[in-house]
Motif scaffolding. Structure first.
Motif, PDB file in Angstrom:
ATOM      1  N   ASN A   1     -39.270  89.921  51.914  1.00 49.22           N
ATOM      2  CA  ASN A   1     -38.286  90.494  50.962  1.00 49.22           C
ATOM      3  C   ASN A   1     -37.817  91.921  51.360  1.00 49.22           C
ATOM      4  O   ASN A   1     -36.920  92.443  50.809  1.00 49.22           O
ATOM      5  CB  ASN A   1     -39.200  90.905  49.558  1.00 49.22           C
ATOM      6  CG  ASN A   1     -38.327  91.410  48.621  1.00 49.22           C
ATOM      7  OD1 ASN A   1     -37.194  90.886  48.252  1.00 49.22           O
ATOM      8  ND2 ASN A   1     -38.768  92.636  47.999  1.00 49.22           N
TER       9      ASN A   1
ATOM     10  N   ASN B   1     -34.265  92.879  50.876  1.00 54.11           N
ATOM     11  CA  ASN B   1     -33.625  93.256  49.549  1.00 54.11           C
ATOM     12  C   ASN B   1     -34.295  94.726  49.150  1.00 54.11           C
ATOM     13  O   ASN B   1     -33.813  94.873  47.880  1.00 54.11           O
ATOM     14  CB  ASN B   1     -34.286  91.851  48.726  1.00 54.11           C
ATOM     15  CG  ASN B   1     -34.034  90.910  49.050  1.00 54.11           C
ATOM     16  OD1 ASN B   1     -32.680  90.601  49.470  1.00 54.11           O
ATOM     17  ND2 ASN B   1     -34.657  89.633  48.863  1.00 54.11           N
TER      18      ASN B   1
ATOM     19  N   PHE C   1     -38.722  85.373  45.850  1.00 53.21           N
ATOM     20  CA  PHE C   1     -37.711  86.413  46.091  1.00 53.21           C
ATOM     21  C   PHE C   1     -36.420  85.807  45.665  1.00 53.21           C
ATOM     22  O   PHE C   1     -35.533  86.475  45.682  1.00 53.21           O
ATOM     23  CB  PHE C   1     -37.718  87.321  46.965  1.00 53.21           C
ATOM     24  CG  PHE C   1     -38.880  88.242  46.958  1.00 53.21           C
ATOM     25  CD1 PHE C   1     -38.604  89.402  46.196  1.00 53.21           C
ATOM     26  CD2 PHE C   1     -40.330  88.060  47.459  1.00 53.21           C
ATOM     27  CE1 PHE C   1     -39.664  90.338  46.111  1.00 53.21           C
ATOM     28  CE2 PHE C   1     -41.236  89.020  47.223  1.00 53.21           C
ATOM     29  CZ  PHE C   1     -40.970  90.202  46.518  1.00 53.21           C
TER      30      PHE C   1
ATOM     31  N   PRO D   1     -39.952  88.401  40.753  1.00 53.19           N
ATOM     32  CA  PRO D   1     -40.743  88.218  41.739  1.00 53.19           C
ATOM     33  C   PRO D   1     -41.896  89.333  41.865  1.00 53.19           C
ATOM     34  O   PRO D   1     -42.883  88.710  42.108  1.00 53.19           O
ATOM     35  CB  PRO D   1     -39.766  88.496  43.012  1.00 53.19           C
ATOM     36  CG  PRO D   1     -38.366  88.343  42.527  1.00 53.19           C
ATOM     37  CD  PRO D   1     -38.291  88.712  41.257  1.00 53.19           C
TER      38      PRO D   1
END
Length: 539
Positions: free
Chosen positions: A363, A366, A480, A490
């Motif tokens: 992740n 992000n 995610f 998430p």
């Protein structure tokens, strides 16, 4: 009768031979860190929007209004997957030279029929920009990593049988070659489908290499060093490789160049062949006493000690003892109700832990801030996490160390949704704390599981638990992916499941300062669970 550890006690615990084995096997894990996580940058998603052909003869003002604005993650930005109908825009531009005089928001929209334009500010190319894995095809990006973990799952199932049949050394180097070889072939992938297929074999080689190195080190090293090797040695070298990934990716902005550079790490394996011997333990199980003796003689020479004159006779007795050992299956993990409870909890916790660990690791693009720094911090945080795991194993209760790590790691993720949007650094810090706790728990979990199960089914049990953890890693890329629909979903999923693991661990028995069980009937039981045997216990 003396067992293998007693027979080889003359070598000592931490001589030059053991140090070489410790370092080389740990070093062999170094490429796993950046090859395993390379999809973070190989599959990076550049900023993009619909391509608008230049043959429409639109003015610059009208060209800038062809893409609608939409609300995403709390801010207004150009749509990534929609544009206004170009035939309508062209007709309007002929009537109204100034687009501000027209309410364009009422114009019908259409998908990106002519493809996309990708920003090159961060990436020169990725598999996403090369094969347009966006919008309706955005599920293909996470699927690439899921296929990798499918290969990891199959590798987990096969590597133990392969190494038991053909030997630790040949499987170690064979799977190293598999991992690096298929990474190189990926450079030539003509499409997404071929890339996915090759990624499966990369995953197969990576886990087989990791597990075989872990087993080989465990069979060479004695108890105290074995724990350090399993929690600090190979894990920290994995983290160092992971740290090298964003540093290399920063300078190699093309996915093909990045994979080529990472694949070159395979060259370091070649000279290791002459320094890493076969496992004497495995050789004895195959009755190859002379070869086992030669390796032990070499180890004794390296450590400056003299082997006992009766060495070969004792090794032959060990071979005879190995031949008498019974074979067990997965069914033996669930012999009675207590073992069934321990088994179900262990499998569930392993799956949740793997999903959380890889979910947080994948992740990093992000998160707020620079992708390369976030990935680097995600890797750096693993080093103190492995050290913390080692300290916990040395000093504290297994059960409460593991449960505490899970509870803290899951708990901090719940607070991310409460952080104001003007404090993104704090959100990233909480994610890193969650990653630290999950990594610590994962490392402790390996040792705790080996202590829960008896010698007769210990390797089998850890292997089955590891297999279930791969199911968690397969779904982790899509955890995610859900963030597209809800930014905090998430974190809620990972946080709640991790806290559930913290609760489940409290039901398991404590293993600190408890002798390792040798047989099934010596295995500890869960309090309050009736232990009626479903079949006779083997003593």
């Amino acid at each position: 009768m003396r067992d293998y550890d007693e027979i080889t006690a003359f070598l000592g615990e931490w001589g030059p031979f053991q140090k070489i084995i410790f370092f080389l096997l740990s070093l062999s894990i170094f490429p796993n860190g950046f090859c395993g996580m390379s999809i973070v940058f190989v599959g990076g998603i550049p900023e993009h929007r619909c391509f608008v052909p230049g043959n429409l003869n639109l003015s610059e003002a009208w060209m800038n209004r062809t893409i609608p604005l939409e609300q995403a993650k709390g801010k207004l930005q150009y749509s990534k997957c929609r544009r206004y109908r170009l035939d309508v825009i062209r007709n309007l531009s002929e009537i109204f030279p100034d687009p501000d005089s027209v309410n364009i928001s009422e114009v019908e929209q259409e998908p990106c029929l002519d493809g996309w334009v990708y920003s090159k500010d961060q990436y020169m190319s990725t598999i996403v920009s090369e094969w347009d894995l966006v919008c309706d095809d955005d599920w293909k990006g996470p699927f690439v990593m899921s296929v990798f973990f499918m290969g990891v799952l199959v590798g987990s199932l096969c590597c133990g049988q392969l190494s038991d049949r053909f030997g630790r050394k040949i499987v170690l180097f064979g799977t190293m070659a598999t991992q690096i070889g298929f990474s190189i072939v990926q450079l030539l992938s003509p499409n997404w489908e071929i890339f996915c297929l090759l990624n499966f074999f990369v995953g197969f080689g990576q886990i087989s290499n990791y597990v075989t190195a872990f087993v080989l080190g465990s069979e060479f090293l004695r108890k105290k060093v074995r724990i350090i090797f399993g929690t600090v040695g190979i894990c920290i070298f994995f983290a160092i490789g992971y740290m090298a990934l964003p540093l290399i990716a920063y300078f190699a902005r093309s996915w093909r160049i990045l994979l080529f550079i990472l694949s070159l790490s395979g060259l370091m394996y070649i000279p290791m062949w002459w320094f890493i011997p076969e496992s004497p333990r495995w050789l004895l199980t195959k009755g190859r006493v002379q070869e086992a003796e030669a390796i032990l003689q070499h180890a004794a020479k390296k450590n400056g000690v003299n082997p006992p004159m009766t060495l070969i006779n004792e090794l032959k007795l060990e071979v005879m003892e190995n031949e008498k050992k019974q074979h067990f299956s997965v069914i033996d993990m669930f012999r009675n109700r207590s073992m069934q409870a321990i088994g179900v909890i262990s499998l569930l916790v392993w799956m949740i832990t793997s999903a959380g660990y890889f979910g947080l690791s994948l992740n990093t693009p992000n998160l707020h801030g620079d992708d390369y720094l976030n990935c680097f911090f995600s890797a750096v945080i693993e080093v103190p996490a492995y050290i913390a795991a080692w300290l916990f194993l040395q000093r504290f209760s297994r059960r409460f160390s593991l449960s505490g790590s899970f509870f803290m790691g899951g708990g901090v993720l719940f607070f991310i949704r409460l952080i104001p949007s003007n404090l993104p650094t704090l959100s990233t810090a909480l994610v890193m704390i969650g990653k630290f706790c999950t990594t610590t728990a994962f490392s402790v979990l390996y040792v705790y599981t080996t202590e829960l199960y008896p010698t007769t089914i210990r390797n089998l049990s850890v292997g089955v638990c590891s297999m279930f953890s791969r199911l968690g890693s397969i779904i982790s890329p899509y955890i995610f992916y859900l963030g597209i629909h809800h930014e905090f979903l998430p974190y809620i999923l990972i946080g709640s499941s991790t806290v559930l693991s913290a609760i489940l661990i409290l039901f398991l028995p404590e293993t600190l300062n408890v002798p390792l069980p040798e047989t099934i009937n010596q295995m500890q039981k869960i309090k309050g669970v009736s232990c009626i045997s479903t079949r006779n216990l083997i003593s």
